[in-house]
Structures are given as C-alpha cells and as structure tokens.
Design a protein around this motif. Structure first.
Motif, short mmCIF file in Angstrom:
data_model
loop_
_atom_site.label_atom_id
_atom_site.label_comp_id
_atom_site.label_asym_id
_atom_site.label_seq_id
_atom_site.Cartn_x
_atom_site.Cartn_y
_atom_site.Cartn_z
N PHE A 31 0.82 -1.21 0.00
CA PHE A 31 0.00 0.00 0.00
C PHE A 31 0.86 1.27 0.00
CE2 PHE A 31 -2.22 -3.44 2.31
CZ PHE A 31 -3.20 -3.69 1.38
N THR A 70 0.89 8.51 -3.07
CA THR A 70 -0.16 9.33 -2.44
C THR A 70 -0.77 8.61 -1.24
OG1 THR A 70 -1.75 8.46 -4.06
CG2 THR A 70 -0.72 10.59 -4.55
N TRP A 71 -0.89 7.28 -1.30
CA TRP A 71 -1.42 6.53 -0.15
C TRP A 71 -0.46 6.62 1.02
CZ3 TRP A 71 -3.63 1.29 -2.40
CH2 TRP A 71 -4.68 1.58 -3.26
N ILE A 73 -3.63 6.74 3.86
CA ILE A 73 -4.58 5.70 3.46
C ILE A 73 -3.92 4.32 3.49
CG2 ILE A 73 -5.84 4.78 1.46
CD1 ILE A 73 -7.42 6.83 2.87
N ALA A 74 -2.63 4.27 3.17
CA ALA A 74 -1.91 3.00 3.17
C ALA A 74 -1.97 2.32 4.53
CB ALA A 74 -0.45 3.23 2.77
#
Length: 551
Positions: free
Chosen positions: A81, A86-87, A92-93
């Motif tokens: 992830f 960007t994650w 978000i990852a």
C-alpha cells in the motif's frame, strides 16, 4: 444458560450481518478521520508507514530497512500500500490493513461469543467491541493495535474450538494446531505481547496433550518448531544486521535507551517504575477509559469480571476456559510498565498527560465478552421472571451500549486526544519547513537532502520527494560519509539541535550556509543549510560506492 443450552455455531447470515455492520462502521470512521485529517496524527503511525516505505524506496532497499525495534509483520503488510506514493503520503496505506483487521476481529469475536452465548448476548458483545470509538479511530491509522487484537481474538476462538474437538474429532484437532501456530507466529512478529501469549498458549497446549498421553504427536512438534523459530529468527536478524541479537531490547532505539535519555535525573522515569501495583492501576485505568466514560469504568470492570467468572463457573465443558487468556494483558502490562520501560500516562493520574493510552485497548475483547455473559445472565433472569419483559430488557442493554459509545465520544476518545497532541507538537515544523525545502529544491533540481527521518518522517512526504532523495540514518555507510563531509554529499542539510547532523555541521561547516531556523514548543529547533560545494554527480558516485560496500 450453560454451555449446552446455547448454540455453538453461528450461521452464515449472522456472519454476513456482522461483516456488513462492521464494514459500515469502519467506512464511517475512515470518512470521519479523513475529513478531520486524523490519519497521521500519531507519530508512531507515520513512523510505521515510513519504515514500510523505505524497504522499497531508499539508497539501500531491502529487509534491513525494517529496523531492529518494532517487529516486522505490520510493516510487511503495509508495503503493497505504501508503494503508492499518495497513499503513503496521506495515510490511506495505513488504514487499509488496519480496517481489514478490525473487520476480522469483529467476525472472530462474534464467533467466539456464539460458542456459549445466544444471538442477543453475542450481538451485545459485538456491539460493545465494534462501537468503541477508540478502536474505530485506531483502525483508520497505521498503529499495530487493530492487527494484534485481530490475531488475539482469532487465536482464542481457535483454541476453544481445538480443545472442544480434541475429544470429539482428534484428527481435526491435530490439523487445527497449524492455524493456531500460524496465529502465534503472526502475534510474535506483531507485538512483544505476542511472545508471552505464544509461550503461555503453546505451553498450555503441550500440557493438555501430555495429560492425554498425546504429546508424541508429530504435528505438535513440527508446529512447535515453527513457533519457536519465530523469536529465534528475530534474534538472528538483529545479530546479523545490527550486531547484537538483543538490539531491539538494549540498542540505541530501544524503549530502555529512550527511557534513559528522557528520564529526569534523580527521579523515577515514570509512574509505576519498579512498582507493579501502581503500573497495574495505570493500565487498568487506561483500559477502563478506553472502553467507557471515566465514571463508568469501575462498574464496567466489575460487571466484566463477574460475567467472566459466571462463564467459568457454569461451563460444563472446560474448553471455553481458554477464553480467560483474554485477560492476559493485565499481568503483562503490570510487569511491562514496572520493569519494561513502557510508561502509560493518562489525564486523571499524575502527570496528567496522554502517552501510550492505546495499550488499554488490549482488554477490550475481555471486557466485551465478560459483558456478554453478564447480559445473558440478566436476560435469562428477566425471561424467567416475566417473559414479555425480555425484549424490553434487551433493548435497554443495547441502548446502554450505544450510550456508552456516545459518552466516550462526548469526552473525546483517549487515543484520539493523544494523537492530536502528537500532531500539534509536530505541526509548526511540518508547516514551516517543507515549503522552504520545496523552494530550495526548485533551484536545485534533484538535489539531495541530508536529514534524519526517524523523528519527523512526514517532512519527506510534505516536501513531495521520495525517500531516496534524502540521505538519512538508515543509509548506513552513505550517511556516515555524509556526516564526515555534509557539504560535499548534499545540496541541502536539515539539522535539529543536538542530533548527529547538527554535530556534524558544527564539526564540518565548510561550504554550508544557514538559510533558516525553525522552532516548535517543546521540540528541538531546526536549521536548514545549503551547500556551495555539492553537485548531483558527486552524490551519484557516493551512492554507487555505498551500494557496492553494502553488497
């Protein structure tokens, strides 16, 4: 009201309902955290993402970038992830594996509860666990607690099933030793709590088999080898890559070393130091406040303990007694806070602060299951007294569970407040430094920054550069070479007062010009320098040489 009177297997429709409700809660929590920019509040969450990213994005990519202190499994799970920049940058990852772990925990806890509880009591158990605001927040971050809770709950469920099948289906019980061993290995590689859990659980399995004359089982000994190999592998990894098989316990980044660096001279490092009774008090209070509003905490503990005691006393089969392992965090943290350099600060006790408040979350499954048994006893008593009152009693209990969650939200969850305080301490530097770095890099395309990334790793993502555009402490030989001659190795140097780079700059100031100094309350001040001697070709040659040395 006994083990035989309640169904022990839940239907597919029940599990589907658990999955659907858990997914809805998880998604709602993620939406809230995203809107409130809370995914990266915890410095530790940022650090976990950073460790995973540097395995694939550094001058020396590979498993050595996992470091020596934090256990590797959470970071290995994050790698797919964090590969998406960007994650990694927005957090978000970290949320993806934690949310999956939360969902699996909900399913596992409901399965465990249904082995002894009717659907209503099991649903109450699940609701208390799944609606917990602290858990819902943590499962949107890269913190390791959701993953460990998942492993913990599923381990207990499988242990109960294994002991049940040991008499009725010995062949299947033998096969179950493999998933049990797998969960123990996962727990060992997730948190150090898992080491004690593995020792106790697997030893107990061995004792049960010994009493039954089945200790010669080939499956048991092969699975035992896997469980024992896990900590040995961690010892070997520390010895091979960091020069000390106990580097995680006594190295420069260990909890003990941090405690020694931060302790005030002449006083105890933290409350409960070398005092298990005080450390137990702090842990219990943090667990109560993680699970319920402060005024309800004592009642929650009493009811949960009474529920667990009732389950133990009324169980005709002893298989479910393995669920008592859910209370293992009590002695573990009483010892760890006292003797393991693991402080817990909570706002209601001195020093009236927030630190490691999330550790209390490990008692949440025990609280939930104990409350489930207490609820079943209460509902059975109401049903025997007035059958038509049972539905109203059940609604009352569900209402209390929802009210409990709302009150915790009103008081603001401990883990969220701790995260906010983490973020606020870093915010001035994170807001001031990256724009300056971006401006300097615009006139030095591809320029390398010499900086430590372990304390403020998201300075890298806020600047919008990959990790390999920095020279940092994980780069070993290249980092040491840069410290010996900063101006020749980096276009920009970021130093924090007192760190290795700051000392190197003062020892070798040639070719460096300070362009800005930045401050944050309670944090070391930072200084940015630019080099008049550096060129990209110089860095490329040093990186190549460093790579050859590493190989």
């Amino acid at each position: 009201m006994t083990e035989q009177s309640a169904p022990r297997v839940c239907s597919g429709m029940e599990l589907l309902a658990v999955f659907g409700s858990g997914a809805a809660l998880s998604a709602a929590a993620l939406t809230w955290s995203w809107q409130h920019h809370a995914l990266l509040n915890y410095g530790d969450a940022v650090a976990h993402l950073h460790i995973a990213r540097r395995v694939i994005d550094s001058h020396r990519p590979g498993l050595t970038q996992l470091g020596s202190v934090w256990l590797p499994l959470p970071h290995l799970l994050l790698i797919p992830f964090v590969a998406v920049y960007t994650w990694w940058a927005d957090g978000i990852a970290g949320a993806i594996p934690s949310m999956l772990a939360y969902l699996a925990s909900c399913i596992g806890l409901y399965r465990l509860a249904r082995r002894r509880l009717n659907p209503v009591a099991a649903a109450l158990t699940l609701a208390f666990f799944a609606l917990n605001p602290n858990l819902l927040y943590l499962q949107t971050t890269a913190m390791t607690e959701p993953l460990f809770l998942c492993e913990f709950v599923w381990l207990i469920d499988l242990l109960v099933e294994w002991r049940t099948r040991l008499s009725s289906d010995p062949a299947r019980a033998r096969r179950m030793l493999w998933p049990i061993a797998g969960l123990l290995v996962a727990a060992i590689f997730t948190r150090y709590d898992g080491w004690v859990l593995a020792l106790l659980a697997w030893s107990a399995i061995g004792i049960v088999l010994l009493r039954r004359g089945e200790l010669r089982s080939r499956t048991f000994w092969l699975a035992s080898a896997a469980v024992v190999a896990a900590p040995l592998a961690w010892f070997a990894y520390n010895a091979a890559f960091f020069g000390d098989w106990l580097d995680f316990a006594r190295g420069p980044y260990s909890a003990k070393a941090i405690e020694l660096r931060t302790a005030a001279p002449g006083g105890s490092p933290h409350p409960g130091w070398h005092d298990p009774s005080v450390s137990l008090r702090y842990f219990l209070k943090s667990a109560e406040m993680d699970a319920a509003p402060e005024s309800w905490g004592t009642a929650l503990l009493i009811v949960s303990v009474l529920g667990a005691a009732w389950a133990w006393l009324t169980g005709r089969r002893r298989a479910f007694n393995w669920a008592l392992l859910l209370w293992l965090p009590l002695p573990f943290y009483a010892y760890s806070v006292a003797y393991g350099s693991v402080p817990i600060f909570i706002p209601v006790f001195w020093p009236h602060s927030w630190y490691n408040t999330r550790y209390g979350m490990e008692l949440l499954p025990a609280f939930a299951l104990g409350l489930g048994f207490a609820a079943q006893f209460f509902l059975s008593a109401v049903r025997e007294f007035k059958q038509r009152w049972a539905i109203h009693a059940a609604n009352l209990l569900f209402g209390l569970v929802v009210l409990n969650a709302l009150l915790v939200l009103r008081d603001r969850p401990l883990t969220y407040v701790e995260g906010i305080k983490n973020r606020d301490a870093r915010r001035p530097l994170l807001e001031e430094i990256p724009p300056v770095l971006r401006g300097l890099l615009s006139t030095r395309p591809g320029g390398v920054i010499l900086m430590e990334t372990s304390v403020y790793p998201n300075l890298v993502t806020c600047t919008g550069i990959p990790l390999r555009q920095t020279i940092n402490e994980s780069d070993k030989q290249l980092y040491r070479a840069a410290l010996a001659d900063p101006a020749a190795h980096a276009a920009i140097v970021l130093a924090f007062d007192g760190d290795e780079i700051d000392r190197a700059v003062h020892a070798h100031p040639e070719g460096l010009t300070a362009v800005g100094r930045y401050h944050a309350p309670g944090q070391p001040s930072a200084t940015i320098y630019v080099s008049s001697m550096h060129s990209p070709q110089q860095t490329a040659s040093v990186v190549i040489a460093s790579g050859k040395e590493a190989r």
